[in-house]
Design a protein around this motif. Structure first.
Motif, PDB file in Angstrom:
ATOM      1  N   VAL A  61      -8.234  -0.655 -10.359  1.00 44.50           N
ATOM      2  CA  VAL A  61      -7.596  -0.008  -9.240  1.00 44.50           C
ATOM      3  C   VAL A  61      -7.686  -0.283  -7.735  1.00 44.50           C
ATOM      4  O   VAL A  61      -6.830  -0.594  -6.896  1.00 44.50           O
ATOM      5  CB  VAL A  61      -7.740   1.762  -9.385  1.00 44.50           C
ATOM      6  N   GLU A  62      -8.854  -0.480  -7.461  1.00 44.42           N
ATOM      7  CA  GLU A  62      -9.619  -0.906  -6.236  1.00 44.42           C
ATOM      8  C   GLU A  62      -9.055  -2.368  -6.133  1.00 44.42           C
ATOM      9  O   GLU A  62      -8.579  -2.576  -4.875  1.00 44.42           O
ATOM     10  CB  GLU A  62     -11.114  -0.797  -6.332  1.00 44.42           C
ATOM     11  N   GLU A  63      -9.044  -3.159  -7.148  1.00 44.80           N
ATOM     12  CA  GLU A  63      -8.846  -4.539  -6.896  1.00 44.80           C
ATOM     13  C   GLU A  63      -7.324  -4.552  -6.623  1.00 44.80           C
ATOM     14  O   GLU A  63      -6.649  -5.288  -5.671  1.00 44.80           O
ATOM     15  CB  GLU A  63      -9.137  -5.504  -8.249  1.00 44.80           C
ATOM     16  N   ILE A  64      -6.548  -3.881  -7.443  1.00 48.07           N
ATOM     17  CA  ILE A  64      -5.060  -3.765  -7.149  1.00 48.07           C
ATOM     18  C   ILE A  64      -4.402  -3.300  -5.682  1.00 48.07           C
ATOM     19  O   ILE A  64      -3.638  -3.991  -5.139  1.00 48.07           O
ATOM     20  CB  ILE A  64      -4.209  -3.006  -8.318  1.00 48.07           C
ATOM     21  N   PHE A  65      -5.291  -2.163  -5.569  1.00 47.97           N
ATOM     22  CA  PHE A  65      -4.650  -1.584  -4.218  1.00 47.97           C
ATOM     23  C   PHE A  65      -5.517  -2.125  -3.039  1.00 47.97           C
ATOM     24  O   PHE A  65      -5.657  -1.407  -1.788  1.00 47.97           O
ATOM     25  CB  PHE A  65      -4.919  -0.018  -4.291  1.00 47.97           C
TER      26      PHE A  65
ATOM     27  N   LEU B 193     -15.832  -4.597  -5.127  1.00 45.95           N
ATOM     28  CA  LEU B 193     -17.111  -5.263  -5.190  1.00 45.95           C
ATOM     29  C   LEU B 193     -17.314  -5.926  -6.178  1.00 45.95           C
ATOM     30  O   LEU B 193     -17.790  -7.223  -6.446  1.00 45.95           O
ATOM     31  CB  LEU B 193     -18.229  -4.547  -4.327  1.00 45.95           C
ATOM     32  N   VAL B 194     -17.470  -5.322  -7.368  1.00 46.13           N
ATOM     33  CA  VAL B 194     -18.052  -5.965  -8.574  1.00 46.13           C
ATOM     34  C   VAL B 194     -16.968  -6.908  -9.071  1.00 46.13           C
ATOM     35  O   VAL B 194     -17.239  -7.957  -9.568  1.00 46.13           O
ATOM     36  CB  VAL B 194     -18.162  -4.815  -9.593  1.00 46.13           C
TER      37      VAL B 194
ATOM     38  N   ASP C 115      11.391  -1.332  -2.263  1.00 47.98           N
ATOM     39  CA  ASP C 115      12.364  -1.533  -2.780  1.00 47.98           C
ATOM     40  C   ASP C 115      13.246  -0.283  -3.163  1.00 47.98           C
ATOM     41  O   ASP C 115      14.484  -0.213  -3.028  1.00 47.98           O
ATOM     42  CB  ASP C 115      12.150  -2.408  -4.372  1.00 47.98           C
ATOM     43  N   TYR C 116      12.695   0.518  -3.535  1.00 43.18           N
ATOM     44  CA  TYR C 116      13.287   1.818  -4.023  1.00 43.18           C
ATOM     45  C   TYR C 116      13.008   2.930  -2.927  1.00 43.18           C
ATOM     46  O   TYR C 116      13.804   3.427  -2.188  1.00 43.18           O
ATOM     47  CB  TYR C 116      12.842   2.435  -5.362  1.00 43.18           C
ATOM     48  N   LEU C 117      11.774   3.458  -3.155  1.00 43.58           N
ATOM     49  CA  LEU C 117      11.544   4.600  -2.089  1.00 43.58           C
ATOM     50  C   LEU C 117      10.240   3.808  -1.486  1.00 43.58           C
ATOM     51  O   LEU C 117       9.261   3.269  -1.831  1.00 43.58           O
ATOM     52  CB  LEU C 117      10.749   5.721  -3.111  1.00 43.58           C
ATOM     53  N   ASN C 118      10.061   4.139  -0.014  1.00 41.35           N
ATOM     54  CA  ASN C 118       8.865   3.620   0.868  1.00 41.35           C
ATOM     55  C   ASN C 118       8.259   4.793   1.117  1.00 41.35           C
ATOM     56  O   ASN C 118       8.161   4.956   2.389  1.00 41.35           O
ATOM     57  CB  ASN C 118       9.459   2.732   1.973  1.00 41.35           C
ATOM     58  N   LEU C 119       7.319   5.288   0.392  1.00 44.08           N
ATOM     59  CA  LEU C 119       6.816   6.678   0.646  1.00 44.08           C
ATOM     60  C   LEU C 119       5.399   6.413   1.055  1.00 44.08           C
ATOM     61  O   LEU C 119       4.829   7.199   1.920  1.00 44.08           O
ATOM     62  CB  LEU C 119       7.018   7.785  -0.460  1.00 44.08           C
ATOM     63  N   LEU C 120       4.677   5.619   0.323  1.00 42.45           N
ATOM     64  CA  LEU C 120       3.251   5.465   0.623  1.00 42.45           C
ATOM     65  C   LEU C 120       3.075   4.223   0.719  1.00 42.45           C
ATOM     66  O   LEU C 120       3.656   3.226   0.296  1.00 42.45           O
ATOM     67  CB  LEU C 120       2.722   6.112  -1.010  1.00 42.45           C
ATOM     68  N   PRO C 121       1.676   3.979   1.307  1.00 40.46           N
ATOM     69  CA  PRO C 121       1.210   2.590   1.745  1.00 40.46           C
ATOM     70  C   PRO C 121       1.086   1.860   0.212  1.00 40.46           C
ATOM     71  O   PRO C 121       0.797   2.579  -0.641  1.00 40.46           O
ATOM     72  CB  PRO C 121      -0.148   2.831   2.501  1.00 40.46           C
ATOM     73  N   MET C 122       0.924   0.672   0.389  1.00 41.94           N
ATOM     74  CA  MET C 122       0.944  -0.242  -0.716  1.00 41.94           C
ATOM     75  C   MET C 122      -0.442  -0.569  -1.074  1.00 41.94           C
ATOM     76  O   MET C 122      -0.904  -0.779  -2.240  1.00 41.94           O
ATOM     77  CB  MET C 122       1.720  -1.427  -0.431  1.00 41.94           C
ATOM     78  N   TYR C 123      -1.366  -0.772  -0.076  1.00 36.70           N
ATOM     79  CA  TYR C 123      -2.485  -1.283  -0.259  1.00 36.70           C
ATOM     80  C   TYR C 123      -3.492  -1.000   0.897  1.00 36.70           C
ATOM     81  O   TYR C 123      -2.959  -0.364   1.722  1.00 36.70           O
ATOM     82  CB  TYR C 123      -2.601  -2.896  -0.574  1.00 36.70           C
ATOM     83  N   GLY C 124      -4.768  -0.926   0.778  1.00 36.23           N
ATOM     84  CA  GLY C 124      -5.862  -0.742   1.663  1.00 36.23           C
ATOM     85  C   GLY C 124      -6.065   0.701   1.820  1.00 36.23           C
ATOM     86  O   GLY C 124      -5.611   1.592   1.206  1.00 36.23           O
ATOM     87  N   ALA C 125      -7.343   0.974   2.332  1.00 41.21           N
ATOM     88  CA  ALA C 125      -7.872   2.450   2.464  1.00 41.21           C
ATOM     89  C   ALA C 125      -7.638   3.100   3.565  1.00 41.21           C
ATOM     90  O   ALA C 125      -7.497   4.384   3.695  1.00 41.21           O
ATOM     91  CB  ALA C 125      -9.494   2.415   2.416  1.00 41.21           C
ATOM     92  N   ASN C 126      -6.831   2.583   4.447  1.00 40.95           N
ATOM     93  CA  ASN C 126      -6.134   2.812   5.777  1.00 40.95           C
ATOM     94  C   ASN C 126      -5.360   1.910   6.524  1.00 40.95           C
ATOM     95  O   ASN C 126      -5.281   0.899   5.904  1.00 40.95           O
ATOM     96  CB  ASN C 126      -7.302   3.145   6.788  1.00 40.95           C
TER      97      ASN C 126
ATOM     98  N   PRO D 286      -3.755   5.355  -5.771  1.00 38.99           N
ATOM     99  CA  PRO D 286      -4.986   5.145  -6.642  1.00 38.99           C
ATOM    100  C   PRO D 286      -5.755   6.350  -7.395  1.00 38.99           C
ATOM    101  O   PRO D 286      -5.765   6.152  -8.684  1.00 38.99           O
ATOM    102  CB  PRO D 286      -5.974   4.668  -5.576  1.00 38.99           C
ATOM    103  N   VAL D 287      -5.636   7.462  -6.870  1.00 40.29           N
ATOM    104  CA  VAL D 287      -5.832   8.532  -7.748  1.00 40.29           C
ATOM    105  C   VAL D 287      -5.064   8.974  -8.751  1.00 40.29           C
ATOM    106  O   VAL D 287      -5.630   9.210  -9.961  1.00 40.29           O
ATOM    107  CB  VAL D 287      -6.133   9.895  -6.673  1.00 40.29           C
TER     108      VAL D 287
END
Ligand SMILES: Nc1ncnc2c1ncn2[C@@H]1O[C@H](COP(=O)(O)OP(=O)(O)OP(=O)(O)O)[C@@H](O)[C@H]1O
Ligand SMILES: [Mg+2]
Lengths: 329, 278
Positions: free
Chosen positions: A272-276, A284-285, A165-176, A199-200
């Motif tokens: 964080v892991e659930e959201i991303f 997992l938990v 919507d504003y800046l599309n700099l980084l991926p939104m989800y997933g580890a890869n 996430p970090v």
């Protein structure tokens, strides 16, 4: 020193008992169980379980036993390092954890390192400008950050820099990225790093308040000490007085703060892991709680508790190593 | 008298709010010749330490304020000296030992390292720094100096710590040693050892010593001249023997009477009668 460590390790055992028992009871007291939830979702070809199958499943999983007996069974297995199986996909809990622990460790590890790298200089700056505008600004900002819930921060970050919507700099989800398996080594690593940035950040900002405050207090205490007057009287530059002498003293209590941050960080990974959508232990938990997958939950809790307790022990040992005044005989 | 080593002129230092200042030092003037020992005597809070720290502008501003005065060391004005020159003065020309050796040494550095810092700061020409540290420790009577370099301050007794402080102060062969109550925190036998050490070092070098104390007993056989401070002002000064024999100011008289004479049965401790002074 060795006896001290041994004694501390022995103390870990009853603590672990307490934590696991409490968790086990909480799971069992929560409404619903794995069999019921499985039945509802109609996993077997879209059909809900019949009452008969559900009864069998409950028996099979040992969900009919009273909680304390079931906890006992679980402990006996654990004594053989058997964490049991997932009630959802029937794979060994340990295997599932092993697949996911690396990602979570690198997330929390990066967050911890990053918080120290930011918070320690910030805390020192605040101490050196005690009571001035910089000091007040810093404390306002770190406490503001501290009070923002993780999921709010995550959603705002996604909207601002990853949503498109504003800046599309980084991926939104997933580890890869989806095509990551076809990437070369460096490209893959860069892809992973890009996925980890948000996430970090979400895991880091909350720790800044406590670590920077501890640093500030510790530094202020050292700044009033007589030995700094001696250092100045020797003709050392103010920079050396602060960054060679005072800092060394001030950092001693700070090295142990990481242990206090660990529980919050581990808790943070769940959200964080659930959201991303990161396939780590936190996700997992989260999923296991939804499915009442009790042995997976127990496995993750046991390992997290052990890591936390081990962190405290590490902190104590580190303290002894960095402070020449303390020696355990 | 030739050009003095140190000349302090009308020094004034305040603390606290500007509209109701605490005048810690109020118009103090004195001078010291090279190699001379000057004792500054006065009760607690009379401004001795503040005066001593001001000599190399060691007081933090704030809370302190330098409101007046000039300090000349070897003809150079300290008050307006730029920071690099000031650092070259501190430790190299004017060195300090303080009252509390245990808090004056940094607990997380070895004593060897803390002496090394002084040597490396002011004597870059020294090649064998370690040997120089050992020599400095030897000089102050620390036995097996080479094996003590790695000790941390807390591993030493108070007397030993003060010796280390003295070693550190003397490592750069200063022209003036400021000893701010160097024995107050030590017990009596150690006090004597440290004073004997200072006396011995004084005779070996041509170092001037500014000895701060509130104990007239230490002064009589140690100092060439005495300055008596009272509430931030110098109320009396002169050669030690003269001041001891004919104290002019009632406060000095009271201070002298406070010293219990050795070998004499201790009288009731004389309480200073402030009403009679001023
Ligand atoms: N950091 C400070 N903040 C405020 N006031 C101070 C400070 N340092 C010293 N003073 C004031 O200066 C006065 C003189 O203090 P100073 O330390 O020079 O006394 P002193 O003669 O060395 O006493 P003592 O024998 O106890 O060491 C004190 O009465 C105190 O009110
Ligand atoms: Mg004093």
């Amino acid at each position: 020193m060795t006896t001290y460590i041994l004694r501390r390790l022995l103390l870990v055992i009853p603590t672990l008992f307490g934590i696991t028992l409490l968790t086990f009871l909480l799971i069992r007291l929560a409404p619903g169980n794995a069999a019921l939830i499985k039945g509802q979702t109609g996993e077997n070809g879209g059909h809900a379980m019949t009452a008969e199958v559900r009864e069998q499943t409950i028996k099979l999983y040992g969900l009919d036993k009273d909680p304390l007996t079931a906890y006992g069974d679980w402990l006996v297995k654990l004594a053989h390092l058997d964490f049991g199986q997932s009630l959802v996909d029937h794979r060994p809990v340990l295997t599932k954890i092993r697949e996911r622990i690396g990602l979570s460790v690198s997330l929390t590890g990066s967050a911890l390192v990053l918080s120290y790298l930011i918070a320690v200089p910030v805390g020192i700056a605040a101490a050196l400008r005690r009571g001035q505008r910089t000091d007040r600004m810093i404390s306002f900002v770190v406490f503001l950050l501290y009070s923002i819930p993780t999921f709010v921060a995550a959603l705002v970050l996604i909207l601002l820099v990853a949503g498109g919507d504003y800046l599309n700099l980084l991926p939104m989800y997933g580890a890869n990225s989806i095509d990551a398996s076809e990437m070369s080594g460096p490209a893959w690593a860069w892809d992973r790093i890009k996925h980890m940035i948000l996430p970090v950040i979400c895991l880091t900002y909350g720790s800044l308040a406590s670590i920077s405050r501890y640093t500030r207090v510790s530094m202020l205490e050292v700044l009033g000490q007589d030995f700094l007057r001696t250092a100045r009287a020797k003709g050392l530059s103010e920079r050396r007085v602060i960054f060679s002498q005072a800092l060394r003293n001030a950092l001693i209590p700070i090295v142990t703060v990481f242990a206090m941050e660990l529980p919050a960080l581990i808790g943070g990974t769940i959200i964080v892991e659930e959201i991303f959508t990161l396939p780590g232990m936190g996700q997992l938990v989260f999923q296991s709680i939804e499915a009442r997958d009790q042995f997976v939950i127990m496995g993750v809790v046991t390992i997290s508790a052990f890591v936390t307790l081990f962190g405290y022990l590490m902190a104590d040992i580190l303290y002894v190593l960095v402070d020449p005044r303390i020696r355990f005989e | 008298m030739s050009a003095p080593l140190l000349r302090v002129e009308n020094l004034g230092i305040e603390f606290g709010p500007a509209d109701a200042p605490v005048k810690a030092v109020d118009g103090v003037s004195f001078a010291m010749a090279a190699g001379e020992t000057l004792a500054v005597v006065g009760e607690s809070g009379s401004g001795k330490s503040v005066t001593a720290l001001a000599l190399t502008r060691l007081l933090a501003t704030p809370p302190a304020r330098y409101v007046s005065g000039a300090i000349q060391f070897q003809g150079r004005e300290v008050m307006t000296m730029p920071a690099p020159e000031l650092r070259a003065l501190r430790g190299k020309q004017i060195a300090y030992i303080f009252q509390e050796p245990s808090s004056s040494l940094n607990p997380v550095f070895t004593i060897g390292y803390q002496i090394r810092e002084a040597i490396e700061q002011h004597r870059p020409e020294v090649r064998d720094v370690r040997g120089e540290i050992v020599r400095a420790l030897d000089l102050v009577g620390i036995r097996d100096a080479a094996t003590r370099l790695g000790d941390y301050p807390h591993q030493l007794s108070g007397g030993m710590q003060q010796r280390v402080m003295i070693a550190m102060a003397l490592a750069c062969q200063p022209n003036l040693l400021v000893a701010d109550e160097p024995t107050t925190a030590l017990d009596v036998t150690i006090q004597k050892q440290i004073m004997d050490l200072l006396r011995e070092l004084k005779s070996k070098t041509n170092m001037a010593i500014l000895l701060i104390t509130h104990n007239f007993g230490l002064v009589s056989d140690f100092a060439d001249r005495v300055v008596v401070m009272f509430r931030g002002k110098i109320v009396e000064s002169g050669p030690t023997a003269e001041v001891l024999r004919h104290p002019q100011h009632p406060y000095t008289r009271a201070l002298i009477e406070c010293v219990p004479k050795l070998g004499q049965k201790q009288r009731r401790l004389k309480v200073i009668d402030y009403a009679g002074i001023n």
